[in-house]
Design a protein around this motif. Structure first.
Motif, short mmCIF file in Angstrom:
data_model
loop_
_atom_site.label_atom_id
_atom_site.label_comp_id
_atom_site.label_asym_id
_atom_site.label_seq_id
_atom_site.Cartn_x
_atom_site.Cartn_y
_atom_site.Cartn_z
N ALA A 45 -21.21 82.64 -22.74
CA ALA A 45 -22.16 84.01 -23.46
C ALA A 45 -22.99 83.97 -24.77
CB ALA A 45 -20.96 84.98 -23.39
N SER A 53 -18.42 84.62 -19.24
CA SER A 53 -18.75 85.56 -18.49
C SER A 53 -18.32 84.83 -16.88
CB SER A 53 -19.87 86.17 -18.12
OG SER A 53 -20.70 85.46 -18.48
N GLU A 89 -15.47 87.36 -21.38
CA GLU A 89 -15.88 89.28 -22.03
C GLU A 89 -16.22 89.47 -20.49
OE1 GLU A 89 -18.53 89.23 -25.28
OE2 GLU A 89 -19.78 88.71 -23.75
N GLN A 90 -16.73 89.21 -19.36
CA GLN A 90 -16.31 89.79 -18.42
C GLN A 90 -16.52 89.09 -16.90
OE1 GLN A 90 -21.03 90.58 -17.77
NE2 GLN A 90 -20.55 91.57 -16.11
#
Length: 107
Positions: A45, A53, A89-90
């Motif tokens: 990221a 991510s 994070e995602q």
């Protein structure tokens, strides 16, 4: 699905096509092998290798809840995140039908 353990996956960093953290290549390989994924992208990221991510398209997600899908992805890359400074994070997790927009909605 065959039994899996970290030692049964033979992933190593792929030659970089673009500047990226090597752990992203290893994670992509492990997710692809463990889940039989059609498409896997792990992005760094911020360019520091710390925040990642993940996007996964896999048939194995069919009929699974978001929580179950997330558990499957984390299990595939657990060695990379449990003792290291990599924060996921995602995570985007879809079946091929969901990814192509062909999923039917029931009214």
């Amino acid at each position: 699905m065959a039994s899996w353990s970290p030692s049964s996956v033979r992933c190593s960093p792929l030659p970089p096509k673009r500047l990226r953290h090597p752990v992203a290549s290893v994670m992509e390989c492990k997710i692809r092998e463990k889940l039989g994924a059609d498409n896997v992208v792990v992005k760094d990221a911020y360019g520091d290798g710390e925040y990642l991510s993940i996007s996964v398209v896999a048939s194995v997600f069919q009929g699974k809840s978001k929580i179950d899908r997330q558990k499957m992805v984390y299990k595939a890359v657990w060695d990379e995140v449990k003792y290291q400074e990599h924060v996921i994070e995602q995570i985007r997790m879809e079946t091929p039908e969901e990814a192509s927009g062909l999923e039917q909605t029931h009214l």
